[in-house]
Design an enzyme around this catalytic site. Structure first.
Site, PDB file in Angstrom:
ATOM      1  N   SER A  81       0.741  -1.179   0.019  1.00 12.77           N
ATOM      2  CA  SER A  81       0.081  -0.074  -0.009  1.00 12.77           C
ATOM      3  C   SER A  81       0.852   1.194  -0.126  1.00 12.77           C
ATOM      4  O   SER A  81       0.263   2.537   0.036  1.00 12.77           O
ATOM      5  CB  SER A  81      -0.957  -0.011   1.108  1.00 12.77           C
ATOM      6  OG  SER A  81      -0.234   0.341   2.390  1.00 12.77           O
ATOM      7  N   LYS A 114      -6.164   3.904   8.838  1.00 14.07           N
ATOM      8  CA  LYS A 114      -5.424   4.812   8.030  1.00 14.07           C
ATOM      9  C   LYS A 114      -6.023   6.035   8.389  1.00 14.07           C
ATOM     10  O   LYS A 114      -4.960   6.896   8.606  1.00 14.07           O
ATOM     11  CB  LYS A 114      -5.140   4.212   6.816  1.00 14.07           C
ATOM     12  CG  LYS A 114      -4.292   3.082   6.871  1.00 14.07           C
ATOM     13  CD  LYS A 114      -3.918   2.564   5.403  1.00 14.07           C
ATOM     14  CE  LYS A 114      -2.942   1.310   5.064  1.00 14.07           C
ATOM     15  NZ  LYS A 114      -3.070   0.998   3.710  1.00 14.07           N
TER      16      LYS A 114
END
Ligand code: ADP
Length: 790
Positions: free
Chosen positions: A669, A712
């Site tokens: 990611s 996140k």
């Protein structure tokens, strides 16, 4: 001549014996009538009654008859004295008795020196031997030893040695006194060895006998003492039997227990074995075979309790209540009947387990599987091992004391990480509703029913939990909390709990909201509330200390504000500020998802003169390294669009670094962050510090979706970031993000890398700057890729 049996007569020796054979009696009488001399030679085989000359040894002794006495039974008892060794020359049978013609052995002279040496040796050896062997007539020999006649000494000793007839005969046959003495020495040495060996064996046997006797004696004594004290062994056995009866064991376990008691009865008390046996019985008796608490099936009450104990977590609570309801309805247990809470530390996984126990009226036990690496820890050791104990499952069941507790298996994800045996296989059996009715612990060695236990697992991440285990569980994700949520949790639960624990009255000690916010922002940075609780505890401790030290404060109310927090907790640990201090070239803010929740990670790239090498540091996992290389390839393939020379890479080396090198990082990611950083480093255009991003990148510059969106975004929020770039395909995850956070943060959904660069870079890229690019640029691939490539 008289043949004799079982004895060898030596010169100088006085021997009494009985003569019975008619031929011998006749020979004796003849001798008595003449010079009283008689030739005595030993028979080779003592069992022969009528020996022929061939059956008699060829060397004997000429003796004189000292005394003779006729016995009533016709036998004659004689006492003879050996005179001289002689060798048979001829034997005749005449007039009913044997006549021998013999040759007296000559006297051999041996040098005095040799003799005295031998005499000395023989003397000491024999003395030693005589001491060891009480059967020897020492006196005679001492006398003989005193004589200076070595020949006589040797013969006297020879005749007294406890050796066989054949050996004695062999000594008689040696005429040379020196040689004879040597041979005697040899015999004595052998005899001494034999005696010594005998003694040591005897000693050992005796010691063993003594030990056994002592133990027997002591055991009897213990029994007697216990009887005196009125707690006979019998009572104890009876008591055990009674307890076994009362323990409601299933038939198999009961049989084991009864057999063990039988064994115990036969063991000596206080032996090591009885302790082992008794411990085993204690375990069998202590297990909750049939004991259970009454289950409360009131779902409304359960909901009330869950709400009482935990703030927020609405979806989680709903899932738990549904789970409990289904469990009540469904008779048959199917897969997925085990709850598993997955989430970062401190979000309340354990305490939810505790609440469920309270809500359903079950006992609560918790087993931490972190670091469990051995099957035996789950399932126990066989009783044959010294110090064996049941496994943790059985130990915990005993602790619970009921067969239907809530059993929390903490950190199932940590267990499989470093297993040596295979604890997960054992755990699988524990959790399998089809098999756990008959769980067998190696120590108990009998089936135990775990089917009524409500198992709950917790984990930080799911991917390290073995797949088959996952299949048995109903997974409930719990993500981190936002700041307002933390504030509420602190206000409603943590503060009250800490005040209670420290003995403070909650009416008198008040925390202001700013104070709690200050603790959340400046002293903790976490997804859960574990450190928050710890820091609040620290503050409360300081309050208590002040109260105790200063009596005037004891009855006053205290209002805890920001200043009090600073005073109590010292310098601020975390500053709420952007991860990067200013917009910089080659420095971008990425978002990562780790076991402890979401995190903000800076990505740095720098270029140096070189020849096209790329260096990756910061403890990057394989996937992340590949992702960095993919990002670089993307940039190279699009060099023209970024205003770069087509073979720019040939003259530079590139170093990609992700700080906080001590933390291992992995996953795809960071792709778009890495690409952004590389482009920024090459084009010298700074990256905006108030933009954070996450997304996987393809070689053609597409942005692919990633996991952990909520964590996140919360991490970005904690770090004060205003813009977050997310892959378009993650749009569906936004629904999980709390409104309050979405209000503060501008979420930008993207599909391509170009969109990312548009937002993240401080100023737009200059395409084709000033024509020093090659004429033929690689074709732009955006939108040109075939469907289904990703
Ligand atoms: P975990 O098991 O997830 O690591 P814990 O259950 O140990 O976390 O939680 C840490 C502390 O935080 C506990 O004291 C717990 O009561 C408290 N806590 C966590 N979440 C909440 C919540 N939503 N409401 C109230 N207290 C909470």
């Amino acid at each position: 001549m008289v043949p004799i049996r079982d004895v060898v007569v030596f010169p100088y020796m006085m021997v009494p014996f009985v003569i019975g054979r008619p031929s011998s009696v006749l020979a004796l009488e003849k001798a008595l009538q003449s010079d009283k001399r008689i030739y005595l030679a030993t028979q080779m085989d003592a069992s022969q009654d009528n020996p022929t000359p061939k059956d008699i040894f060829g060397v004997g002794t000429v003796a004189t008859i000292v005394q003779s006495l006729k016995l009533p039974d016709g036998n004659i008892k004689v006492l003879v004295e050996g005179l001289h060794r002689a060798r048979t020359v001829r034997v005749k049978e005449e007039n009913g008795c044997l006549h021998a013609e013999v040759e007296l052995e000559p006297v051999i002279k041996v040098s005095q020196a040799k003799l005295s040496l031998l005499t000395k040796r023989l003397n000491t050896l024999f003395e030693q031997f005589a001491k060891l062997n009480p059967n020897i007539n020492y006196e005679t020999i001492v006398q003989a030893a005193r004589s200076t006649d070595t020949d006589r000494l040797a013969d006297t000793i020879a005749s007294n040695l406890p050796i066989g007839v054949e050996d004695k005969q062999s000594l008689l046959e040696i005429n040379d006194p020196g040689e004879r003495m040597e041979k005697i020495c040899e015999f004595i040495e052998i005899e001494i060895e034999k005696v010594k060996m005998d003694k040591s064996i005897q000693g050992r046997v005796r010691r063993q006998m003594e030990k056994a006797q002592r133990e027997y004696y002591l055991n009897e004594k213990i029994k007697a003492i216990q009887k005196e004290l009125g707690r006979g062994e019998k009572d104890e056995i009876e008591e055990l039997k009674k307890k076994v009866e009362e323990a409601q064991m299933p038939p198999d376990a009961k049989e084991k227990a009864v057999n063990e008691i039988r064994r115990l009865e036969q063991m000596p008390p206080m032996s090591a074995e009885t302790t082992v046996s008794r411990t085993y019985l204690d375990w069998l008796i202590a297990m909750p075979w049939e004991k259970r608490t009454r289950e409360i099936k009131d779902i409304v009450r359960a909901e009330r309790i869950l709400n009482e104990d935990h703030y927020g977590l609405d979806k989680v609570k709903e899932r738990i209540l549904e789970f409990l309801a289904v469990r009540q309805m469904a008779r048959q247990k199917t897969s997925g009947s085990i709850l598993c809470f997955v989430g970062p530390p401190g979000v309340g996984k354990t305490s939810l387990g505790r609440s469920i126990a309270r809500a359903t009226g079950r006992k609560f036990v918790r087993l931490s599987l972190g670091g469990v690496r051995d099957e035996a820890e789950i399932r126990g050791h066989r009783r044959t091992y010294i110090g064996a104990l049941p496994g943790q499952i059985v130990q915990m069941m005993k602790k619970a004391g009921t067969k239907n507790p809530v059993f929390l298996l903490d950190e199932v994800d940590k267990m499989s990480m470093d297993f040596r045996g295979d604890p997960s296989a054992a755990l699988m059996e524990v959790l399998d509703p089809e098999h756990n009715t008959s769980f067998v612990d190696h120590y108990l060695d009998t089936e135990f029913d775990l089917s009524q236990v409500l198992f709950i697992c917790t984990a930080n991440v799911l991917h390290t939990v073995p797949r088959p285990l996952q299949d048995r569980m109903e997974v409930i994700h719990i993500s981190g909390y936002t700041e307002p949520e933390k504030l509420n949790i602190a206000k409603r639960h943590l503060v009250t709990k800490q005040l209670d624990q420290k003995g403070l009255k909650k009416e008198r000690v008040k925390f202001t909201d700013e104070a709690i916010f200050e603790v959340i922002r400046s002293y903790t940075r976490e997804s859960g509330v574990r450190n928050l609780e710890r820091e609040l505890a620290n503050v409360c401790r300081k309050v208590v200390r002040k109260m105790v030290a200063d009596k005037t404060q004891r009855h006053q109310s205290i209002n805890i504000g920001r200043d009090y927090i600073h005073e109590a907790l010292g310098p601020v640990k975390f500053r709420t500020q952007l991860a990067a201090e200013a917009n910089e070239v080659g420095l971008a803010t990425g978002l990562a998802w780790t076991e402890v929740g979401g995190e903000v990670l800076l990505t740095e790239v720098t270029t140096m003169e070189g020849k096209g090498d790329i260096l990756l540091t910061g403890k990057l996992g394989e996937v992340m390294q590949e992702s960095a290389k993919a990002a670089l390839s993307f940039v190279r393939s699009r060099s023209g669009d970024f205003g770069l020379l087509r073979d720019f890479h040939k003259s530079i080396d590139m170093h990609v670094h992700i700080p906080e090198g001590a933390i291992p990082k992995d996953g795809p990611s960071a792709g778009i962050t890495l690409a952004t950083t590389i482009v920024s480093a090459l084009t010298r255009i700074p990256v905006r510090r108030d933009v954070a991003m996450t997304g996987e990148i393809t070689l053609r510059g597409k942005v692919l979706p990633i996991g952990g969106v909520k964590e996140k975004v919360l991490a970005a929020h904690r770090a004060g970031i205003k813009n977050v770039i997310l892959p378009k395909e993650n749009e569906k995850d936004l629904i999980d993000i709390p409104e309050a956070v979405l209000e503060d943060i501008n979420i930008v959904l993207v599909e391509t890398m170009d969109q990312v660069l548009d937002i993240a870079l401080e100023r737009p890229l200059k395409k084709d700057p000033g024509g020093f690019l090659e004429k033929k640029r690689p074709p732009r691939v955006e939108g040109g890729d075939r469907p289904g490539v990703h």
